[in-house]
Design a protein around this motif. Structure first.
Motif, PDB file in Angstrom:
ATOM      1  N   LYS A  94       0.828  -1.215   0.000  1.00 29.50           N
ATOM      2  CA  LYS A  94       0.000   0.000   0.000  1.00 29.50           C
ATOM      3  C   LYS A  94       0.860   1.261   0.000  1.00 29.50           C
ATOM      4  O   LYS A  94       0.509   2.267  -0.617  1.00 29.50           O
ATOM      5  N   LYS A  95       1.995   1.196   0.662  1.00 32.18           N
ATOM      6  CA  LYS A  95       2.919   2.334   0.662  1.00 32.18           C
ATOM      7  C   LYS A  95       3.440   2.577  -0.748  1.00 32.18           C
ATOM      8  O   LYS A  95       3.490   3.724  -1.222  1.00 32.18           O
ATOM      9  N   TYR A  96       3.803   1.511  -1.441  1.00 31.44           N
ATOM     10  CA  TYR A  96       4.283   1.630  -2.820  1.00 31.44           C
ATOM     11  C   TYR A  96       3.175   2.189  -3.711  1.00 31.44           C
ATOM     12  O   TYR A  96       3.434   3.042  -4.577  1.00 31.44           O
ATOM     13  N   TYR A  97       1.946   1.738  -3.498  1.00 36.41           N
ATOM     14  CA  TYR A  97       0.813   2.217  -4.294  1.00 36.41           C
ATOM     15  C   TYR A  97       0.616   3.719  -4.107  1.00 36.41           C
ATOM     16  O   TYR A  97       0.474   4.460  -5.094  1.00 36.41           O
ATOM     17  N   LEU A 204      -6.531   3.523 -11.020  1.00 37.14           N
ATOM     18  CA  LEU A 204      -7.012   2.183 -10.698  1.00 37.14           C
ATOM     19  C   LEU A 204      -6.925   1.940  -9.198  1.00 37.14           C
ATOM     20  O   LEU A 204      -5.956   2.348  -8.549  1.00 37.14           O
ATOM     21  N   PRO A 205      -7.918   1.276  -8.606  1.00 39.96           N
ATOM     22  CA  PRO A 205      -7.883   0.998  -7.166  1.00 39.96           C
ATOM     23  C   PRO A 205      -6.779   0.004  -6.827  1.00 39.96           C
ATOM     24  O   PRO A 205      -6.321  -0.767  -7.678  1.00 39.96           O
ATOM     25  N   PHE A 206      -6.381   0.021  -5.571  1.00 37.07           N
ATOM     26  CA  PHE A 206      -5.293  -0.829  -5.096  1.00 37.07           C
ATOM     27  C   PHE A 206      -5.516  -2.298  -5.456  1.00 37.07           C
ATOM     28  O   PHE A 206      -4.610  -2.976  -5.958  1.00 37.07           O
ATOM     29  N   GLU A 207      -6.708  -2.812  -5.208  1.00 39.91           N
ATOM     30  CA  GLU A 207      -6.966  -4.234  -5.439  1.00 39.91           C
ATOM     31  C   GLU A 207      -6.809  -4.615  -6.913  1.00 39.91           C
ATOM     32  O   GLU A 207      -6.443  -5.742  -7.232  1.00 39.91           O
ATOM     33  N   ALA A 208      -7.081  -3.667  -7.808  1.00 41.83           N
ATOM     34  CA  ALA A 208      -6.980  -3.960  -9.244  1.00 41.83           C
ATOM     35  C   ALA A 208      -5.537  -4.096  -9.707  1.00 41.83           C
ATOM     36  O   ALA A 208      -5.264  -4.725 -10.729  1.00 41.83           O
ATOM     37  N   VAL A 209      -4.611  -3.472  -8.955  1.00 40.30           N
ATOM     38  CA  VAL A 209      -3.200  -3.496  -9.371  1.00 40.30           C
ATOM     39  C   VAL A 209      -2.327  -4.235  -8.350  1.00 40.30           C
ATOM     40  O   VAL A 209      -1.103  -4.166  -8.419  1.00 40.30           O
ATOM     41  N   ARG A 210      -2.962  -4.929  -7.448  1.00 34.57           N
ATOM     42  CA  ARG A 210      -2.228  -5.628  -6.381  1.00 34.57           C
ATOM     43  C   ARG A 210      -1.162  -6.573  -6.956  1.00 34.57           C
ATOM     44  O   ARG A 210      -0.007  -6.551  -6.531  1.00 34.57           O
ATOM     45  N   ASP A 211      -1.537  -7.418  -7.927  1.00 36.72           N
ATOM     46  CA  ASP A 211      -0.583  -8.373  -8.506  1.00 36.72           C
ATOM     47  C   ASP A 211       0.559  -7.656  -9.208  1.00 36.72           C
ATOM     48  O   ASP A 211       1.718  -8.094  -9.155  1.00 36.72           O
ATOM     49  N   GLN A 212       0.242  -6.560  -9.867  1.00 42.42           N
ATOM     50  CA  GLN A 212       1.278  -5.778 -10.543  1.00 42.42           C
ATOM     51  C   GLN A 212       2.277  -5.206  -9.542  1.00 42.42           C
ATOM     52  O   GLN A 212       3.491  -5.204  -9.785  1.00 42.42           O
ATOM     53  N   ILE A 213       1.776  -4.750  -8.405  1.00 41.47           N
ATOM     54  CA  ILE A 213       2.645  -4.202  -7.362  1.00 41.47           C
ATOM     55  C   ILE A 213       3.543  -5.293  -6.788  1.00 41.47           C
ATOM     56  O   ILE A 213       4.742  -5.083  -6.580  1.00 41.47           O
ATOM     57  N   VAL A 214       2.970  -6.456  -6.544  1.00 42.94           N
ATOM     58  CA  VAL A 214       3.771  -7.573  -6.014  1.00 42.94           C
ATOM     59  C   VAL A 214       4.894  -7.914  -6.979  1.00 42.94           C
ATOM     60  O   VAL A 214       6.049  -8.092  -6.573  1.00 42.94           O
TER      61      VAL A 214
END
Length: 230
Positions: A94-97, A204-214
């Motif tokens: 979430k910090k990265y987002y 885009l909301p956090f949940e939509a890009v969660r995999d991309q962030i990981v």
């Protein structure tokens, strides 16, 4: 079993294998070592086969081959331990987002069709067919002179900023399904447009890009991990 396999190799080759085993024991779980050894032996078997066929391999070539095999082991070892080492928690994601929201912002964009012909009269005749109920995509395939004709004139999702200003103004003034009735001249062509769909700029909301962030955080941490184990 390993001893019987090693008998077919020279003293120098055995020394190289034992070096790999010793290094592997430091870096990975013991149950993974046999698979690594087998891969290494396959490389050495290639050398023996080459010798049997009178293909003279220089000492430098053999050294390079061994180094390539060791590099393979090293990558395998790193990958096998990376998942155990890396820790990407919810707070880190979430910090990265929050710090990189610009990466997850989509611009104002639209998907539309176009027909391009070489005279205003042609374009106006096509407008008449559209107003009579003809399908825009079919007319694009039939009359359009640009490369998009075979796709029914469909341009694909395009950011507003990448469009010619005059085209952008027209496209984003239309409603989905609506087409233009006044040909637009650009260069030597006359254009008609039909809007398929359009979207405003959005983050885009956090949940939509969660995999991309990981994936991105794992990539960033991988170099750090390599340095810590090799």
């Amino acid at each position: 079993m390993l001893q019987s396999q090693l008998r077919q190799y020279s003293e120098e080759e055995v020394s190289a294998i034992l070096m790999v085993i010793a290094r592997a024991r430091q870096l990975t779980r013991s149950e993974q070592i046999p698979a690594l050894i087998e891969r290494f032996l396959e490389g050495l078997a290639f050398e023996n086969e080459a010798r049997a066929n009178n293909l003279h391999l220089t000492s430098q070539y053999m050294a390079n081959l061994l180094l390539c095999e060791w590099d393979f082991f090293r990558r395998e070892i790193v990958l096998s331990r990376f998942d155990q080492w890396v820790n990407i928690d919810e707070e880190t994601m979430k910090k990265y987002y929050e710090e990189n929201k610009n990466m997850f912002t989509l611009p104002e964009r639209a998907n539309f069709r176009q027909i391009m012909v070489q005279s205003k009269e042609e374009a106006e005749a096509i407008v008449g067919e559209l107003q009579a109920g003809k399908d825009f995509a079919e007319l694009a395939r039939l009359y359009s002179k640009d490369p998009l004709a075979e796709r029914g004139g469909e341009r694909g999702m395009t950011p507003k900023e990448r469009l010619h200003p005059k085209v952008a103004d027209i496209i984003f003034s239309l409603s989905p399904g609506e087409f233009t009735t006044t040909p637009l001249q650009l260069g030597a062509g006359f254009y008609l447009f039909q809007l398929i769909e359009k979207f405003p700029a959005e983050t885009l909301p956090f949940e939509a890009v969660r995999d991309q962030i990981v994936s991105e955080l794992r990539r960033m941490k991988f170099s750090e991990f390599q340095e810590s184990v090799l």
